[in-house]
Write a protein that holds these residues in place. Structure first.
Motif, PDB file in Angstrom:
ATOM      1  N   SER A 275      40.298  57.032  45.124  1.00  0.00           N
ATOM      2  CA  SER A 275      41.172  55.885  45.360  1.00  0.00           C
ATOM      3  C   SER A 275      42.023  55.638  44.132  1.00  0.00           C
ATOM      4  CB  SER A 275      40.353  54.631  45.678  1.00  0.00           C
ATOM      5  OG  SER A 275      41.204  53.505  45.810  1.00  0.00           O
ATOM      6  N   ALA A 276      43.266  55.205  44.370  1.00  0.00           N
ATOM      7  CA  ALA A 276      44.143  54.834  43.252  1.00  0.00           C
ATOM      8  C   ALA A 276      43.667  53.555  42.581  1.00  0.00           C
ATOM      9  CB  ALA A 276      45.574  54.657  43.756  1.00  0.00           C
ATOM     10  N   LEU A 277      42.866  52.752  43.291  1.00  0.00           N
ATOM     11  CA  LEU A 277      42.318  51.499  42.762  1.00  0.00           C
ATOM     12  C   LEU A 277      43.416  50.615  42.168  1.00  0.00           C
ATOM     13  CD1 LEU A 277      38.955  52.644  41.113  1.00  0.00           C
ATOM     14  CD2 LEU A 277      39.331  51.658  43.382  1.00  0.00           C
ATOM     15  N   ASN A 278      44.459  50.418  42.968  1.00  0.00           N
ATOM     16  CA  ASN A 278      45.572  49.580  42.522  1.00  0.00           C
ATOM     17  C   ASN A 278      45.232  48.110  42.754  1.00  0.00           C
ATOM     18  OD1 ASN A 278      48.111  48.939  41.526  1.00  0.00           O
ATOM     19  ND2 ASN A 278      49.059  49.040  43.559  1.00  0.00           N
ATOM     20  N   LEU A 279      44.197  47.668  42.062  1.00  0.00           N
ATOM     21  CA  LEU A 279      43.662  46.321  42.226  1.00  0.00           C
ATOM     22  C   LEU A 279      43.402  45.700  40.865  1.00  0.00           C
ATOM     23  CD1 LEU A 279      40.850  46.629  44.932  1.00  0.00           C
ATOM     24  CD2 LEU A 279      42.911  45.253  45.126  1.00  0.00           C
ATOM     25  N   ASP A 280      43.454  44.391  40.828  1.00  0.00           N
ATOM     26  CA  ASP A 280      43.010  43.682  39.634  1.00  0.00           C
ATOM     27  C   ASP A 280      41.491  43.560  39.621  1.00  0.00           C
ATOM     28  OD1 ASP A 280      45.185  42.826  37.886  1.00  0.00           O
ATOM     29  OD2 ASP A 280      45.950  41.725  39.613  1.00  0.00           O
ATOM     30  N   HIS A 281      40.966  43.236  38.445  1.00  0.00           N
ATOM     31  CA  HIS A 281      39.614  42.710  38.341  1.00  0.00           C
ATOM     32  C   HIS A 281      39.700  41.220  38.684  1.00  0.00           C
ATOM     33  CE1 HIS A 281      39.506  46.387  36.010  1.00  0.00           C
ATOM     34  NE2 HIS A 281      38.211  46.281  35.805  1.00  0.00           N
ATOM     35  N   TYR A 282      38.604  40.666  39.197  1.00  0.00           N
ATOM     36  CA  TYR A 282      38.600  39.250  39.581  1.00  0.00           C
ATOM     37  C   TYR A 282      37.372  38.557  39.003  1.00  0.00           C
ATOM     38  CZ  TYR A 282      42.261  40.454  42.894  1.00  0.00           C
ATOM     39  OH  TYR A 282      43.437  40.890  43.452  1.00  0.00           O
ATOM     40  N   LEU A 283      37.609  37.363  38.468  1.00  0.00           N
ATOM     41  CA  LEU A 283      36.527  36.509  37.993  1.00  0.00           C
ATOM     42  C   LEU A 283      36.351  35.393  39.015  1.00  0.00           C
ATOM     43  CD1 LEU A 283      34.515  35.990  35.703  1.00  0.00           C
ATOM     44  CD2 LEU A 283      36.266  34.589  34.582  1.00  0.00           C
ATOM     45  N   CYS A 284      35.178  35.333  39.619  1.00  0.00           N
ATOM     46  CA  CYS A 284      34.944  34.423  40.739  1.00  0.00           C
ATOM     47  C   CYS A 284      34.258  33.150  40.260  1.00  0.00           C
ATOM     48  CB  CYS A 284      34.104  35.112  41.816  1.00  0.00           C
ATOM     49  SG  CYS A 284      34.951  36.550  42.534  1.00  0.00           S
TER      50      CYS A 284
ATOM     51  N   ASP B 282      33.554  29.204  49.345  1.00  0.00           N
ATOM     52  CA  ASP B 282      32.425  29.455  48.449  1.00  0.00           C
ATOM     53  C   ASP B 282      32.875  29.630  47.002  1.00  0.00           C
ATOM     54  OD1 ASP B 282      29.490  30.449  48.051  1.00  0.00           O
ATOM     55  OD2 ASP B 282      30.719  32.056  47.195  1.00  0.00           O
ATOM     56  N   SER B 283      33.972  30.360  46.804  1.00  0.00           N
ATOM     57  CA  SER B 283      34.408  30.635  45.436  1.00  0.00           C
ATOM     58  C   SER B 283      35.882  31.017  45.415  1.00  0.00           C
ATOM     59  CB  SER B 283      33.564  31.754  44.810  1.00  0.00           C
ATOM     60  OG  SER B 283      33.587  32.912  45.617  1.00  0.00           O
ATOM     61  N   LEU B 284      36.491  30.819  44.260  1.00  0.00           N
ATOM     62  CA  LEU B 284      37.870  31.251  44.027  1.00  0.00           C
ATOM     63  C   LEU B 284      37.834  32.342  42.969  1.00  0.00           C
ATOM     64  CD1 LEU B 284      40.939  30.894  44.467  1.00  0.00           C
ATOM     65  CD2 LEU B 284      40.908  29.353  42.491  1.00  0.00           C
ATOM     66  N   CYS B 285      38.352  33.518  43.335  1.00  0.00           N
ATOM     67  CA  CYS B 285      38.352  34.664  42.428  1.00  0.00           C
ATOM     68  C   CYS B 285      39.754  34.836  41.848  1.00  0.00           C
ATOM     69  CB  CYS B 285      37.918  35.928  43.166  1.00  0.00           C
ATOM     70  SG  CYS B 285      36.254  35.811  43.882  1.00  0.00           S
ATOM     71  N   ALA B 286      39.863  34.657  40.546  1.00  0.00           N
ATOM     72  CA  ALA B 286      41.147  34.735  39.857  1.00  0.00           C
ATOM     73  C   ALA B 286      41.293  36.100  39.192  1.00  0.00           C
ATOM     74  CB  ALA B 286      41.249  33.629  38.810  1.00  0.00           C
ATOM     75  N   PRO B 287      42.512  36.674  39.200  1.00  0.00           N
ATOM     76  CA  PRO B 287      42.707  37.927  38.462  1.00  0.00           C
ATOM     77  C   PRO B 287      42.358  37.718  36.995  1.00  0.00           C
ATOM     78  CG  PRO B 287      44.817  36.950  39.114  1.00  0.00           C
ATOM     79  CD  PRO B 287      43.756  36.174  39.803  1.00  0.00           C
ATOM     80  N   VAL B 288      41.671  38.693  36.409  1.00  0.00           N
ATOM     81  CA  VAL B 288      41.138  38.509  35.066  1.00  0.00           C
ATOM     82  C   VAL B 288      41.458  39.716  34.192  1.00  0.00           C
ATOM     83  CG1 VAL B 288      38.854  39.478  35.634  1.00  0.00           C
ATOM     84  CG2 VAL B 288      39.076  37.826  33.756  1.00  0.00           C
ATOM     85  N   ASN B 289      41.751  39.432  32.942  1.00  0.00           N
ATOM     86  CA  ASN B 289      41.927  40.466  31.924  1.00  0.00           C
ATOM     87  C   ASN B 289      40.551  40.739  31.328  1.00  0.00           C
ATOM     88  OD1 ASN B 289      42.409  41.889  29.531  1.00  0.00           O
ATOM     89  ND2 ASN B 289      44.350  40.852  29.146  1.00  0.00           N
ATOM     90  N   GLU B 290      40.002  41.896  31.677  1.00  0.00           N
ATOM     91  CA  GLU B 290      38.666  42.245  31.190  1.00  0.00           C
ATOM     92  C   GLU B 290      38.776  43.172  29.994  1.00  0.00           C
ATOM     93  OE1 GLU B 290      34.561  44.488  32.639  1.00  0.00           O
ATOM     94  OE2 GLU B 290      36.133  44.026  34.096  1.00  0.00           O
ATOM     95  N   ASP B 291      38.309  42.704  28.853  1.00  0.00           N
ATOM     96  CA  ASP B 291      38.297  43.501  27.619  1.00  0.00           C
ATOM     97  C   ASP B 291      39.668  44.100  27.305  1.00  0.00           C
ATOM     98  OD1 ASP B 291      35.613  42.979  27.138  1.00  0.00           O
ATOM     99  OD2 ASP B 291      34.941  44.705  28.305  1.00  0.00           O
ATOM    100  N   GLY B 292      40.729  43.317  27.540  1.00  0.00           N
ATOM    101  CA  GLY B 292      42.074  43.755  27.187  1.00  0.00           C
ATOM    102  C   GLY B 292      42.713  44.704  28.169  1.00  0.00           C
TER     103      GLY B 292
END
Length: 321
Positions: free
Chosen positions: A213-222, A254-264
């Motif tokens: 997969s190209a994994l064209n997705l953000d990381h999310y912090l829920c 249940d939760s809101l998942c925001a796009p997150v910058n993980e370790d830069g």
């Protein structure tokens, strides 16, 4: 019927009207060669119509999860075609109509809907620290263990953009969070203001079972979510992913998942969030059969035991006061 509106093209709506008038023995112009409702028998026709009404009521009760007719409420956000103004001017939100002056277009969100299943890690993961920066602040966390596997899902026939991209979600721990941020969250289910609280899961783009997969997705912090206003009205949807296709009740936010910058690592799309809702399958369907899965992401490769469905995550936007 005599109507010049486009909804009556070729007199389709007048066909059942003429048939019912024939059943009742009323005069009609150019009668049908046969009478369809109840094969022309008034009692049988009446029984058929009442059966259809009873079935419609049962379907609505299942959809809204409530036997009270007073709670079967539709809102513009329930429409499959959503209205938005583009370019020239703005107008209030409207229900779907047949031919608005400003033509409707289908907008496909860049992020899919996701159906998330409870999952337990069986091998391949070790806890690790992570610095997580989203629009609510900076969190120094420990990524503890896998907790869920999310598949892109087709909701009500809307399609899937990328079935190869998955999210694997992990329980995290961090110093006590005092976050209590009101936010207006908007998606296909409408707009509500919720209290967004401390983060509890990190969701990471992942490949599953060796499928590239190209994994064209953000990381999310829920983040935990509480006290939505107005109150969310549960509803039934059809969810189809590559594990199962089920009629499902959407119960509550249940939760809101925001796009997150993980370790830069950066953020691709800072505006699109995922609002996740607790779900439960409608009764009378085969229960989900637990299965195993392998995943690969920035944390490496691991194995999961995938259990029951837990949440539906819907592409959303948020506005802070």
């Amino acid at each position: 019927m005599n109507h010049v509106g486009s909804a009556f093209d070729d007199a389709f709506y007048s066909h059942p009207d003429k048939d019912l008038r024939q059943v009742l023995g009323l005069p009609v112009t150019d009668p049908w060669s046969r009478t369809y409702c109840g094969n022309g028998a008034l009692a049988a026709c009446r029984a058929t119509l009442w059966h259809a009404m009873d079935q419609a009521a049962a379907d609505l009760e299942a959809e809204f999860g409530d036997p009270s007719v007073a709670n079967w409420k539709r809102v513009p956000a329930d429409d499959e075609i959503q209205h938005s103004a583009v370019g020239v001017t703005t107008v209030p939100a409207i229900d779907w109509i047949n031919r608005p002056t400003f033509q409707q277009v289908v907008q496909i969100p860049a992020v899919d809907h996701y159906k998330c299943y409870k999952a337990v890690g069986t091998s391949g993961f070790t806890r690790r620290p992570a610095t997580l920066v989203d629009q609510f602040g900076t969190t120094f966390s420990i990524v503890v263990k896998p907790d869920a596997l999310c598949n892109a899902v087709d909701k009500n026939g809307e399609g899937i953009g990328d079935p190869t991209a998955h999210l694997e979600c992990y329980v995290i721990t961090q110093a006590s969070s005092k976050l209590r941020q009101p936010a207006a969250i908007s998606n296909q289910f409408g707009t509500a203001t919720s209290l967004v609280m401390g983060p509890r899961r990190l969701c990471v783009p992942s490949q599953r079972d060796g499928v590239p997969s190209a994994l064209n997705l953000d990381h999310y912090l829920c983040h935990r979510e509480a006290r939505p206003t107005p109150r969310f009205l549960r509803r039934a949807v059809t969810l189809a992913d590559d594990y199962e296709s089920k009629t499902t009740l959407v119960l509550r936010p249940d939760s809101l998942c925001a796009p997150v910058n993980e370790d830069g690592g950066g953020i691709k799309d800072p505006t699109t969030h995922l609002q996740c809702y607790r779900i439960r399958q409608v009764g009378g369907q085969t229960r989900f059969a637990p299965r195993s899965a392998t995943t690969t992401n920035l944390f490496g490769s691991g194995s999961l035991a995938v259990r029951a469905p837990r949440t539906l995550c819907v592409p959303s936007t948020k506005t802070l006061p």
